[in-house]
Design a protein around this motif. Structure first.
Motif, mmCIF file in Angstrom:
data_model
loop_
_atom_site.group_PDB
_atom_site.id
_atom_site.type_symbol
_atom_site.label_atom_id
_atom_site.label_comp_id
_atom_site.label_asym_id
_atom_site.label_seq_id
_atom_site.Cartn_x
_atom_site.Cartn_y
_atom_site.Cartn_z
ATOM 1 N N LEU A 171 0.842 -1.184 0.000
ATOM 2 C CA LEU A 171 0.000 0.000 0.000
ATOM 3 C C LEU A 171 0.883 1.242 0.000
ATOM 4 O O LEU A 171 1.751 1.406 0.858
ATOM 5 C CB LEU A 171 -0.884 0.008 1.247
ATOM 6 N N THR A 172 0.670 2.127 -0.988
ATOM 7 C CA THR A 172 1.453 3.363 -1.073
ATOM 8 C C THR A 172 0.585 4.606 -0.966
ATOM 9 O O THR A 172 1.059 5.663 -0.535
ATOM 10 C CB THR A 172 2.221 3.441 -2.402
ATOM 11 N N GLY A 173 -0.672 4.496 -1.381
ATOM 12 C CA GLY A 173 -1.541 5.676 -1.438
ATOM 13 C C GLY A 173 -1.172 6.616 -2.567
ATOM 14 O O GLY A 173 -1.733 7.703 -2.691
ATOM 15 N N GLU A 174 -0.234 6.184 -3.426
ATOM 16 C CA GLU A 174 0.238 7.024 -4.525
ATOM 17 C C GLU A 174 -0.419 6.571 -5.824
ATOM 18 O O GLU A 174 0.092 5.694 -6.525
ATOM 19 C CB GLU A 174 1.770 6.931 -4.646
ATOM 20 N N TYR A 175 -1.575 7.132 -6.117
ATOM 21 C CA TYR A 175 -2.264 6.775 -7.361
ATOM 22 C C TYR A 175 -2.980 8.000 -7.905
ATOM 23 O O TYR A 175 -3.191 8.987 -7.202
ATOM 24 C CB TYR A 175 -3.257 5.628 -7.131
ATOM 25 N N VAL A 176 -3.310 7.932 -9.193
ATOM 26 C CA VAL A 176 -4.037 9.015 -9.852
ATOM 27 C C VAL A 176 -5.339 8.445 -10.400
ATOM 28 O O VAL A 176 -5.446 7.247 -10.683
ATOM 29 C CB VAL A 176 -3.213 9.645 -10.997
ATOM 30 N N THR A 177 -6.333 9.323 -10.556
ATOM 31 C CA THR A 177 -7.630 8.884 -11.054
ATOM 32 C C THR A 177 -8.153 9.854 -12.105
ATOM 33 O O THR A 177 -7.727 11.006 -12.194
ATOM 34 C CB THR A 177 -8.658 8.795 -9.906
#
Length: 217
Positions: A171-177
């Motif tokens: 789990l990084t929490g580093e994402y784009v949407t």
């Protein structure tokens, strides 16, 4: 459902993959979770977790269990190359049970491969268009049918989430949407990060009745 509010979640596909990570994160956050499983003994026990034995294709055995929940999250999946109805038939039963029990919030997972951006790299478009989608054509056809079923549920507050290739990374929490549009480029995403998005955007108004593409940053 306000930010930080403890809620009751019903998870389909919660015994493995993204669903198992979603259940774990929800419990860690203090929520109460109900998970449907064919083999309840395969799901780790927890004081705030209720495991219901059942098959998503047989809603008569679990439909009433949705009563009192704040949201339903579906992480149903199948890597079988044979014809399947687990997505479409399963979702039909889920939506019917939600309506009967008065639950309105729904989030479900499909795949970014259903609608690649024309700006995606040529190699990626060729791999998915000529290899992946033909190889798993039955799965993608049923997944697309499920999306149409969800989108037609105008009385529900639904979100369809389309991730790219999933990994077992941390789990990084580093994402784009992107909301109702394609990301110009997608990168593999960990199942833990996908679960994090599902759990932490249930009260995001932009995601209501929308399709979300997600990718590692």
């Amino acid at each position: 459902m306000g930010v930080g509010e403890r809620v009751r979640l019903f998870v389909f596909g919660g015994s493995s993959g993204t669903g198992a990570r979603l259940v774990a994160q929800a419990l860690d956050a203090g929520h109460r979770v109900t998970a449907l499983a064919r083999r309840p003994e395969s799901v780790p026990r927890h004081a705030r977790l209720t495991v219901v034995r059942g098959d998503v294709l047989q809603p008569g055995g679990w439909g009433h269990e949705l009563a009192g929940h704040d949201a339903v999250l579906s992480c149903l999946g199948s890597a079988d190359r044979r014809p399947t109805t687990i997505y479409s038939q399963g979702m039909t039963g889920i939506i019917a049970a939600m309506r009967e029990c008065g639950v309105r919030r729904l989030a479900c997972v499909t795949s970014a491969s259903l609608g690649l951006s024309p700006d995606a790299p040529l190699g990626q478009r060729l791999l998915i268009g000529r290899v992946v989608r033909p190889l798993y054509r039955h799965m993608y056809a049923d997944m697309a049918k499920m999306e149409r079923i969800v989108a037609a549920a105008h009385d529900l507050e639904w979100t369809i989430v389309r991730p790219p290739r999933l990994t077992d990374g941390a789990l990084t929490g580093e994402y784009v949407t992107a909301v109702d549009q394609h990301l110009p480029r997608t990168r593999s995403l960990s199942r833990s990060d996908l679960a994090h998005y599902l759990l932490n955007h249930l009260d995001d108004e932009r995601s209501r009745q929308a399709t979300i593409e997600i990718s590692r940053r």
